[in-house]
Design a protein around this motif. Structure first.
Motif, PDB file in Angstrom:
ATOM      1  N   GLU A 237     -43.882  70.447  14.203  1.00 55.38           N
ATOM      2  CA  GLU A 237     -44.097  69.836  15.164  1.00 55.38           C
ATOM      3  C   GLU A 237     -43.078  68.371  15.519  1.00 55.38           C
ATOM      4  N   ILE A 238     -42.867  68.135  16.795  1.00 54.14           N
ATOM      5  CA  ILE A 238     -42.120  66.750  17.428  1.00 54.14           C
ATOM      6  C   ILE A 238     -42.925  65.956  18.006  1.00 54.14           C
ATOM      7  N   ILE A 239     -43.205  64.790  16.964  1.00 56.52           N
ATOM      8  CA  ILE A 239     -43.386  63.896  18.306  1.00 56.52           C
ATOM      9  C   ILE A 239     -42.786  62.533  18.668  1.00 56.52           C
ATOM     10  N   VAL A 240     -42.509  62.108  19.621  1.00 52.87           N
ATOM     11  CA  VAL A 240     -41.738  61.425  19.749  1.00 52.87           C
ATOM     12  C   VAL A 240     -42.292  60.251  20.493  1.00 52.87           C
ATOM     13  N   CYS A 241     -42.071  59.049  19.882  1.00 49.59           N
ATOM     14  CA  CYS A 241     -42.852  57.903  19.762  1.00 49.59           C
ATOM     15  C   CYS A 241     -42.403  56.230  19.843  1.00 49.59           C
ATOM     16  N   HIS A 242     -43.266  55.378  18.887  1.00 49.01           N
ATOM     17  CA  HIS A 242     -42.995  54.151  18.531  1.00 49.01           C
ATOM     18  C   HIS A 242     -42.249  53.542  17.146  1.00 49.01           C
ATOM     19  N   ALA A 243     -42.246  52.569  17.253  1.00 47.09           N
ATOM     20  CA  ALA A 243     -42.018  52.237  15.657  1.00 47.09           C
ATOM     21  C   ALA A 243     -43.262  51.917  14.764  1.00 47.09           C
ATOM     22  N   ASN A 244     -43.909  51.275  15.342  1.00 46.09           N
ATOM     23  CA  ASN A 244     -45.345  50.947  15.027  1.00 46.09           C
ATOM     24  C   ASN A 244     -46.258  51.692  15.132  1.00 46.09           C
ATOM     25  N   VAL A 245     -46.095  53.013  16.090  1.00 46.07           N
ATOM     26  CA  VAL A 245     -47.190  54.131  15.877  1.00 46.07           C
ATOM     27  C   VAL A 245     -46.487  54.939  14.458  1.00 46.07           C
ATOM     28  N   ILE A 246     -44.949  55.108  14.233  1.00 44.56           N
ATOM     29  CA  ILE A 246     -45.179  55.647  12.758  1.00 44.56           C
ATOM     30  C   ILE A 246     -45.272  55.100  12.105  1.00 44.56           C
ATOM     31  N   ARG A 247     -44.750  53.931  11.675  1.00 53.92           N
ATOM     32  CA  ARG A 247     -44.681  53.302  10.355  1.00 53.92           C
ATOM     33  C   ARG A 247     -47.047  53.127   9.959  1.00 53.92           C
ATOM     34  N   TYR A 248     -47.840  53.073  10.794  1.00 54.21           N
ATOM     35  CA  TYR A 248     -49.169  53.286  10.554  1.00 54.21           C
ATOM     36  C   TYR A 248     -49.105  54.675  10.423  1.00 54.21           C
ATOM     37  N   PHE A 249     -48.933  55.528  10.884  1.00 55.08           N
ATOM     38  CA  PHE A 249     -49.430  57.182  10.421  1.00 55.08           C
ATOM     39  C   PHE A 249     -48.293  57.619   8.774  1.00 55.08           C
ATOM     40  N   VAL A 250     -47.292  56.176   8.836  1.00 55.98           N
ATOM     41  CA  VAL A 250     -46.833  56.997   7.662  1.00 55.98           C
ATOM     42  C   VAL A 250     -47.520  56.344   6.260  1.00 55.98           C
ATOM     43  N   CYS A 251     -48.013  54.530   6.190  1.00 58.52           N
ATOM     44  CA  CYS A 251     -49.099  54.203   5.592  1.00 58.52           C
ATOM     45  C   CYS A 251     -50.357  54.500   5.571  1.00 58.52           C
ATOM     46  N   ARG A 252     -50.955  55.552   7.151  1.00 64.89           N
ATOM     47  CA  ARG A 252     -52.652  56.203   6.561  1.00 64.89           C
ATOM     48  C   ARG A 252     -51.869  57.536   6.388  1.00 64.89           C
ATOM     49  N   ALA A 253     -50.926  58.528   5.906  1.00 67.85           N
ATOM     50  CA  ALA A 253     -50.914  59.715   5.492  1.00 67.85           C
ATOM     51  C   ALA A 253     -50.476  59.564   3.746  1.00 67.85           C
ATOM     52  N   LEU A 254     -49.710  58.752   3.883  1.00 66.52           N
ATOM     53  CA  LEU A 254     -49.571  58.578   2.353  1.00 66.52           C
ATOM     54  C   LEU A 254     -50.720  57.578   1.770  1.00 66.52           C
ATOM     55  N   GLN A 255     -51.584  57.445   2.429  1.00 65.26           N
ATOM     56  CA  GLN A 255     -52.974  56.507   1.523  1.00 65.26           C
ATOM     57  C   GLN A 255     -52.844  55.068   1.029  1.00 65.26           C
ATOM     58  N   PHE A 256     -51.742  54.638   1.598  1.00 72.94           N
ATOM     59  CA  PHE A 256     -50.548  53.170   1.519  1.00 72.94           C
ATOM     60  C   PHE A 256     -51.738  51.943   2.611  1.00 72.94           C
ATOM     61  N   PRO A 257     -52.116  51.526   2.308  1.00 68.51           N
ATOM     62  CA  PRO A 257     -52.765  49.702   2.699  1.00 68.51           C
ATOM     63  C   PRO A 257     -52.075  49.876   3.694  1.00 68.51           C
ATOM     64  N   PRO A 258     -53.163  50.436   5.267  1.00 70.56           N
ATOM     65  CA  PRO A 258     -52.007  50.526   6.377  1.00 70.56           C
ATOM     66  C   PRO A 258     -51.656  48.652   6.793  1.00 70.56           C
ATOM     67  N   GLU A 259     -52.096  47.956   6.346  1.00 71.75           N
ATOM     68  CA  GLU A 259     -51.516  46.568   7.117  1.00 71.75           C
ATOM     69  C   GLU A 259     -49.939  46.144   6.418  1.00 71.75           C
ATOM     70  N   GLY A 260     -49.803  47.804   5.433  1.00 72.12           N
ATOM     71  CA  GLY A 260     -48.315  47.601   4.884  1.00 72.12           C
ATOM     72  C   GLY A 260     -47.297  47.606   5.781  1.00 72.12           C
TER      73      GLY A 260
END
Length: 301
Positions: A237-260
């Motif tokens: 599945e392809i999702i075209v969106c924005h840098a802030n959204v993508i970076r937040y998704f990555v942090c949340r999905a990897l269970q990294f601190p989302p504030e990073g």
């Protein structure tokens, strides 16, 4: 060859300080074997003691990093089959395998989610509809579309933010992916997901964090999760969106601190690839890949 030239060559080839220390020692021994007084050779190479100091002592204590976070939460998406069946009354007859109900509710497919950052756009626009792609941005979207097509994957859907720059990027990409459905989503619009740590004084979002954050978190829960048990084949599945959204998704999905999230940077038109296994394990295959574009076409605006 002089020891200076030898050292320079070894530095360029080896690149590692540990190899460099060995090379220095070997060169010193070589000079001594040619008749140079041992004391003079030792003094010459003593100046490189800083190289040895750069190598930490090889002890179990210094080479066994301790865990700094919590254990992996396998029910991060609230879809772990174990938690979906435990505590609920089962209608399975006693003569049947008690695990059969859980087996039917267990995901079997892998979801691949390719997050695309929109291409370069007109920064001077005052409203969203004026913030359309620049000529270079349209080129970038074309490169991204060609790259996605070249991967030879069977894409299931192309979801995009409803903002102008993301919509235009998705439309250009879709020209290279015949038959892939386009879906617009307001949840994927750009915003400030959570106050970043460390804080930045020069960047102040127009929207309040808790407003944007709730929306972007809702987008994460809608799109980033393991496959439904009814899904039989792996999906792309392809999702075209924005840098802030993508970076937040990555942090949340990897269970990294989302504030990073603000500690990462993404080029325009880049591809970030998340893989979600049936077990709930998540892997980041690529982050901001834009190597398929010529260097003079790369931007980060």
């Amino acid at each position: 060859m002089s020891y200076r030239k030898t050292l320079k060559l070894l530095c360029g080839v080896a690149g590692g300080s540990a190899v460099l220390v060995l090379a220095v020692g070997a060169a010193a021994e070589y000079r001594g074997n040619l008749g140079e007084p041992p004391g003079e050779a030792a003094g010459r190479w003593a100046r490189f003691g800083v190289l040895r100091a750069a190598q930490p002592a090889w002890t179990p204590a210094s080479h066994t990093p301790a865990p700094t976070g919590h254990a992996w939460d396998f029910n991060w998406d609230k879809r772990d089959p174990h938690t979906m069946t435990n505590g609920k009354k089962s209608n399975t007859p006693a003569t049947e395998d008690p695990s059969s109900e859980q087996d039917t509710s267990k995901p079997k497919a892998t979801r691949n989610i390719l997050l695309i950052r929109h291409s370069q756009y007109n920064l001077s626009g005052t409203i969203d509809k004026e913030r359309i792609l620049t000529p270079l941005g349209r080129e970038q979207a074309d490169f991204t579309g060609k790259r996605l097509a070249a991967l030879g994957l069977k894409y299931d859907v192309l979801v995009h933010s409803s903002m102008a720059r993301a919509t235009e990027t998705a439309n250009i990409i879709s020209k290279h992916l015949a038959g892939v459905e386009l879906v617009s989503c307001d949840l994927l619009r750009e915003g400030a997901p959570i106050e970043p740590v460390p804080p930045v004084t020069h960047w102040k979002p127009d929207a309040v964090y808790h407003e944007d954050g709730a929306r972007i978190e809702a987008a994460f829960r809608r799109y980033i999760h393991r496959a439904d048990p009814k899904q039989k084949e792996d999906s792309y599945e392809i999702i075209v969106c924005h840098a802030n959204v993508i970076r937040y998704f990555v942090c949340r999905a990897l269970q990294f601190p989302p504030e990073g999230w603000l500690r990462m940077g993404l080029n325009n038109g880049s591809i970030t690839w998340l893989t979600i296994r049936p077990s709930g394990r998540v892997a980041l295959r690529t982050l901001g890949d834009s190597g398929f574009m010529p260097p003079d076409k790369l931007t980060r605006t």
